[in-house]
Design an enzyme around this catalytic site. Structure first.
Site, PDB file in Angstrom:
ATOM      1  N   SER A  38       0.849  -1.189   0.000  1.00  0.00           N
ATOM      2  CA  SER A  38       0.000   0.000   0.000  1.00  0.00           C
ATOM      3  C   SER A  38       0.883   1.237   0.000  1.00  0.00           C
ATOM      4  CB  SER A  38      -0.895   0.006   1.249  1.00  0.00           C
ATOM      5  OG  SER A  38      -1.556   1.252   1.406  1.00  0.00           O
ATOM      6  N   TYR A  49      -2.687  -1.076  10.380  1.00  0.00           N
ATOM      7  CA  TYR A  49      -2.628  -1.288   8.928  1.00  0.00           C
ATOM      8  C   TYR A  49      -1.293  -0.813   8.367  1.00  0.00           C
ATOM      9  CZ  TYR A  49      -4.144  -1.299   4.039  1.00  0.00           C
ATOM     10  OH  TYR A  49      -4.259  -1.535   2.693  1.00  0.00           O
TER      11      TYR A  49
END
Length: 258
Positions: free
Chosen positions: A148, A161
């Protein structure tokens, strides 16, 4: 936009790819793209109903296996099922993740919440790499980890995350060093990708402002990610390993003052 069907399928090329988190979103887009290029694709997901449904819709070159990648026993059984069915494995795409980047404020973040995100987003890819490695080595295969742009930038209250995806990026180059030269390992870091089902995209389209903020002029699509993953799996990327490829329309390079 690739939905569930494959419009330009080519004959099976004999290669087998395992795509995790493939019942929807980016994972489904990658599976559909690879099938269109002639791969046999195993779609792995915890959602048995939807996973079986989309595998049927994708045609004969799609096969579904239920798997919670955070559970070592399920990874062992799932990989064994793939090898029992097809006898080989050429590519592993670690896409499955708890995708919500937000957690409670740090003072309220429970250890079990943190551990669950890391178990799926980081330990899962490690387990899959571990148990797939012997079969990937046999065919000079490739691993692609979906990380990401949050490996490089953050919002408040996104510790679990961000840490899991940052760890997965580091795991990528560690695996490249450990598994090379037989297996190449790379990471693809998407930014904003509109990975919703087609019906939802039609009923709630993104605004012009949302598109225009990107230097590329639009929000990304699953095809933007899938095409890059397919290239990384191909012989054209034979000298590429241990690298991160950012697919974000230029947003991580954009200076923002307000």
């Amino acid at each position: 936009m690739i939905e569930w069907g494959v419009e330009r399928a080519t004959p099976n090329n004999g290669k087998v790819a395992l795509v995790t988190g493939a019942a929807r979103g980016i994972g489904l887009g990658i599976a559909a793209w690879l099938i269109a290029e002639g791969w046999q694709v195993v779609l792995a997901d915890t959602d048995r109903v939807r996973g079986s449904k989309v595998a049927k819709a994708l045609g004969d070159n799609a096969w579904f296996v239920a798997m919670d990648i955070s559970q070592e026993s399920q990874v062992v059984v799932g990989v064994a099922e793939v090898l029992g069915q097809f006898g080989r494995l050429d590519a592993l795409i670690n896409n499955a993740a708890i995708a919500d980047p937000h957690n409670p404020p740090l003072e309220s973040l429970e250890l079990n919440q943190w551990n669950r995100v890391l178990a799926v987003n980081l330990s899962g890819p490690l387990l899959l790499a571990k148990y797939c490695a012997p079969y990937l080595r046999a065919h000079y295969g490739s691993i692609v980890n979906l990380t990401s742009t949050r490996t490089q930038q953050s919002e408040p209250n996104s510790e679990a995350y961000a840490a899991s995806k940052g760890g997965l990026l580091a795991l990528t180059h560690a695996l490249a060093a450990s598994l090379g030269p037989d297996v190449r390992v790379n990471a693809v870091s998407p930014g904003w990708i509109d990975a919703r089902d087609l019906a939802e995209r039609r009923t709630a389209p993104l605004s012009n402002l949302e598109h225009a903020q990107h230097p590329a002029g639009r929000v990304g699509t699953v095809e933007d990610v899938a095409g890059l993953v397919a290239w990384l799996l191909s012989g054209n990327a034979g000298f590429v390993t241990g690298q991160e490829f950012v697919v974000d329309g230029g947003m991580t390079r954009k200076m923002i003052y307000l």
